[in-house]
Motif scaffolding. Structure first.
Motif, PDB file in Angstrom:
ATOM      1  N   LEU A  69      40.240  47.305  37.762  1.00 42.37           N
ATOM      2  CA  LEU A  69      39.764  46.911  39.283  1.00 42.37           C
ATOM      3  C   LEU A  69      39.682  45.365  39.267  1.00 42.37           C
ATOM      4  N   GLU A  70      39.446  45.222  38.389  1.00 38.87           N
ATOM      5  CA  GLU A  70      39.285  43.438  37.591  1.00 38.87           C
ATOM      6  C   GLU A  70      40.835  43.232  37.965  1.00 38.87           C
ATOM      7  N   ALA A  71      41.863  43.429  37.772  1.00 39.17           N
ATOM      8  CA  ALA A  71      43.541  42.947  37.700  1.00 39.17           C
ATOM      9  C   ALA A  71      43.378  43.765  38.759  1.00 39.17           C
ATOM     10  N   ARG A  72      43.769  44.648  38.896  1.00 37.70           N
ATOM     11  CA  ARG A  72      44.109  44.946  40.831  1.00 37.70           C
ATOM     12  C   ARG A  72      45.590  45.307  40.211  1.00 37.70           C
ATOM     13  N   PRO A  73      46.142  46.233  38.586  1.00 38.64           N
ATOM     14  CA  PRO A  73      47.903  45.485  38.772  1.00 38.64           C
ATOM     15  C   PRO A  73      48.416  47.035  40.163  1.00 38.64           C
ATOM     16  N   GLU A  74      50.189  45.957  40.075  1.00 41.16           N
ATOM     17  CA  GLU A  74      50.322  46.824  41.413  1.00 41.16           C
ATOM     18  C   GLU A  74      50.814  48.318  40.392  1.00 41.16           C
ATOM     19  N   GLU A  75      50.931  48.601  39.218  1.00 39.39           N
ATOM     20  CA  GLU A  75      51.078  49.898  39.253  1.00 39.39           C
ATOM     21  C   GLU A  75      49.925  50.864  37.662  1.00 39.39           C
ATOM     22  N   PRO A  76      48.645  50.957  38.222  1.00 38.16           N
ATOM     23  CA  PRO A  76      47.844  51.408  37.265  1.00 38.16           C
ATOM     24  C   PRO A  76      47.936  52.349  36.599  1.00 38.16           C
ATOM     25  N   VAL A  77      48.486  53.174  36.346  1.00 34.14           N
ATOM     26  CA  VAL A  77      48.851  54.388  35.713  1.00 34.14           C
ATOM     27  C   VAL A  77      49.388  53.357  34.156  1.00 34.14           C
ATOM     28  N   SER A  78      50.705  52.357  34.572  1.00 28.66           N
ATOM     29  CA  SER A  78      51.364  52.363  33.839  1.00 28.66           C
ATOM     30  C   SER A  78      50.321  50.430  32.455  1.00 28.66           C
ATOM     31  N   LEU A 118      50.330  40.932  35.910  1.00 23.35           N
ATOM     32  CA  LEU A 118      49.798  42.344  36.766  1.00 23.35           C
ATOM     33  C   LEU A 118      48.919  42.590  37.782  1.00 23.35           C
ATOM     34  N   ALA A 119      49.033  41.660  38.331  1.00 19.91           N
ATOM     35  CA  ALA A 119      48.552  41.667  39.780  1.00 19.91           C
ATOM     36  C   ALA A 119      49.545  40.762  40.776  1.00 19.91           C
ATOM     37  N   HIS A 120      49.509  41.404  42.122  1.00 22.43           N
ATOM     38  CA  HIS A 120      50.121  40.721  43.274  1.00 22.43           C
ATOM     39  C   HIS A 120      49.895  39.627  43.852  1.00 22.43           C
ATOM     40  N   HIS A 121      50.071  38.618  44.121  1.00 26.95           N
ATOM     41  CA  HIS A 121      49.557  37.516  44.049  1.00 26.95           C
ATOM     42  C   HIS A 121      48.363  37.537  45.578  1.00 26.95           C
ATOM     43  N   SER A 122      49.046  38.265  46.376  1.00 22.18           N
ATOM     44  CA  SER A 122      48.568  38.867  47.756  1.00 22.18           C
ATOM     45  C   SER A 122      46.749  39.062  47.344  1.00 22.18           C
ATOM     46  N   HIS A 123      46.810  40.038  46.422  1.00 18.53           N
ATOM     47  CA  HIS A 123      44.937  39.808  45.762  1.00 18.53           C
ATOM     48  C   HIS A 123      44.698  38.701  44.626  1.00 18.53           C
ATOM     49  N   ARG A 124      43.646  38.094  45.392  1.00 17.30           N
ATOM     50  CA  ARG A 124      43.539  36.402  45.150  1.00 17.30           C
ATOM     51  C   ARG A 124      42.777  36.514  44.342  1.00 17.30           C
ATOM     52  N   THR A 125      42.314  37.848  44.048  1.00 21.92           N
ATOM     53  CA  THR A 125      41.180  37.735  43.453  1.00 21.92           C
ATOM     54  C   THR A 125      40.986  37.942  42.175  1.00 21.92           C
ATOM     55  N   ALA A 126      41.858  38.654  41.839  1.00 22.13           N
ATOM     56  CA  ALA A 126      42.756  39.840  40.614  1.00 22.13           C
ATOM     57  C   ALA A 126      43.898  38.725  40.296  1.00 22.13           C
ATOM     58  N   PHE A 127      44.462  38.112  41.305  1.00 20.93           N
ATOM     59  CA  PHE A 127      45.437  36.824  40.585  1.00 20.93           C
ATOM     60  C   PHE A 127      44.862  35.894  40.109  1.00 20.93           C
ATOM     61  N   ASP A 128      43.795  34.985  40.695  1.00 20.62           N
ATOM     62  CA  ASP A 128      42.767  34.472  40.179  1.00 20.62           C
ATOM     63  C   ASP A 128      42.042  34.467  38.579  1.00 20.62           C
ATOM     64  N   SER A 129      41.925  35.098  38.432  1.00 10.76           N
ATOM     65  CA  SER A 129      41.274  36.299  37.458  1.00 10.76           C
ATOM     66  C   SER A 129      42.302  36.153  36.131  1.00 10.76           C
ATOM     67  N   ASN A 130      43.440  37.100  36.433  1.00 12.39           N
ATOM     68  CA  ASN A 130      44.508  37.029  35.354  1.00 12.39           C
ATOM     69  C   ASN A 130      44.857  35.657  34.926  1.00 12.39           C
ATOM     70  N   ALA A 131      45.099  34.809  36.340  1.00  8.81           N
ATOM     71  CA  ALA A 131      46.312  33.992  35.615  1.00  8.81           C
ATOM     72  C   ALA A 131      44.707  32.836  34.922  1.00  8.81           C
ATOM     73  N   GLY A 132      43.582  33.085  34.956  1.00 11.85           N
ATOM     74  CA  GLY A 132      42.942  31.999  34.519  1.00 11.85           C
ATOM     75  C   GLY A 132      42.277  33.046  32.935  1.00 11.85           C
ATOM     76  N   ALA A 133      42.462  34.079  32.747  1.00 12.83           N
ATOM     77  CA  ALA A 133      43.095  34.586  31.173  1.00 12.83           C
ATOM     78  C   ALA A 133      44.192  34.146  30.338  1.00 12.83           C
ATOM     79  N   PHE A 192      48.091  24.917  37.061  1.00 11.95           N
ATOM     80  CA  PHE A 192      48.948  25.244  36.657  1.00 11.95           C
ATOM     81  C   PHE A 192      48.509  26.681  37.136  1.00 11.95           C
ATOM     82  N   ARG A 193      47.513  27.008  37.725  1.00 10.97           N
ATOM     83  CA  ARG A 193      47.900  28.318  38.858  1.00 10.97           C
ATOM     84  C   ARG A 193      48.677  28.283  39.891  1.00 10.97           C
ATOM     85  N   TYR A 194      48.398  26.493  40.420  1.00  7.32           N
ATOM     86  CA  TYR A 194      49.963  25.781  42.141  1.00  7.32           C
ATOM     87  C   TYR A 194      51.243  26.664  41.315  1.00  7.32           C
TER      88      TYR A 194
END
Length: 300
Positions: A69-78, A118-133, A192-194
């Motif tokens: 739920l946090e990462a919102r990956p494009e392929e959850p099973v993988s 992990l997540a597409h950049h259109s999922h802003r919350t998940a993308f920002d979280s993964n970029a922070g990690a 970094f995020r930019y």
């Protein structure tokens, strides 16, 4: 007789049996024999739940679902397969996870690259979280270096992002020249995020330009040069004048490049009497991505 109908002996036996079954069974004494089936089943369920809690499986599955739920990956099973593989001692994923904790730059870069993909950049919350990690992984200080992301690791991460996409090498190099920092500079998170976001947008822009060329060439591998130039001019007009403060604004530019205006530009090009030469896919992609890179705001 009192007029009441007495139950037949079989019916009386059945009623007595139903009363015994409905009544709660007394707890068996120690060593008095096996438990009843219902109580045994309840005991088995309790023991299974206790086993899952004791082994940590319940918490592990809950943590895995939270990660999805946090990462919102494009392929959850993988993603889940890779996540659980990293938890198995001795597996290649676990070895990579352990190596990622070491201070060596190659391990930190691999781990950071895994996070930002992990997540597409259109999922802003998940993308920002993964970029922070990823930023935290790259900024982990070792024994001989201070904590923080320097320009060398930042630029190398951007290069690795671009090299795994379909963008032309010239466009990727030009983009890195706009968003990279000096090796010794400390890179703040917003920069970094930019830079990471811009690289992913370039890859998607190149993919969409490639799909557009597939329509222009009709599967022949080469398209009419007049039509290609008309499409590129329309794309440049859609991008507008000035730099794109946010890389994702290219989506707005694409919406301004409507099908009616694009079809009109192509029709005008075909009506010209000039003899048009063909344009290859590689040339079209180079010119299209160059238009995008030219609009990217450089890192100051």
């Amino acid at each position: 007789q009192d007029g009441r109908k007495r139950p037949s002996p079989p019916a009386a036996k059945m009623a007595a049996y139903e009363r015994r079954r409905a009544a709660p069974a007394p707890a068996p004494a120690a060593g008095s024999g096996p438990a009843e089936p219902g109580r045994a089943a309840a005991g088995e369920l309790g023991s299974e739940a206790e086993f899952l809690l004791r082994a940590g499986v319940t918490a592990m599955v809950r943590e895995a679902l939270l990660k999805v739920l946090e990462a919102r990956p494009e392929e959850p099973v993988s993603f889940l397969a890779d996540y659980f593989e990293r938890l198995v001692p001795g597996s290649p994923g676990a070895a990579g996870e352990a190596a990622a904790e070491l201070p060596g730059p190659p391990q930190r870069l691999a781990r950071a690259l895994w996070y930002v993909r992990l997540a597409h950049h259109s999922h802003r919350t998940a993308f920002d979280s993964n970029a922070g990690a990823a930023y935290e992984v790259l900024g982990a200080g070792g024994r001989r270096r201070k904590a923080g992301v320097d320009g060398r690791l930042y630029s190398e991460l951007l290069r690795r992002i671009c090299q795994h996409g379909g963008a032309p090498a010239e466009a990727a190099a030009a983009l890195l020249g706009r968003v990279r920092c000096r090796d010794h500079e400390a890179v703040p998170f917003d920069v970094f995020r930019y830079g990471v976001l811009t690289c992913f947008v370039l890859l998607e822009f190149a993919a969409k330009a490639d799909a557009l060329f597939g329509i222009l060439d009709g599967g022949s591998g080469a398209a009419d040069g007049r039509v290609c130039q008309a499409v590129l001019r329309a794309l440049e007009d859609a991008l507008g004048i000035g730099h794109l403060a946010l890389p994702s604004r290219y989506l707005e530019a694409g919406s301004r490049l409507g099908p009616d205006g694009l079809a009109l530009a192509m029709d005008r090009a075909l009506q010209e009497r000039k003899l048009g030469s063909s344009m290859s896919r590689e040339e079209f992609l180079k010119k299209a991505t160059a238009l995008f890179v030219a609009k990217v705001k450089p890192v100051e």
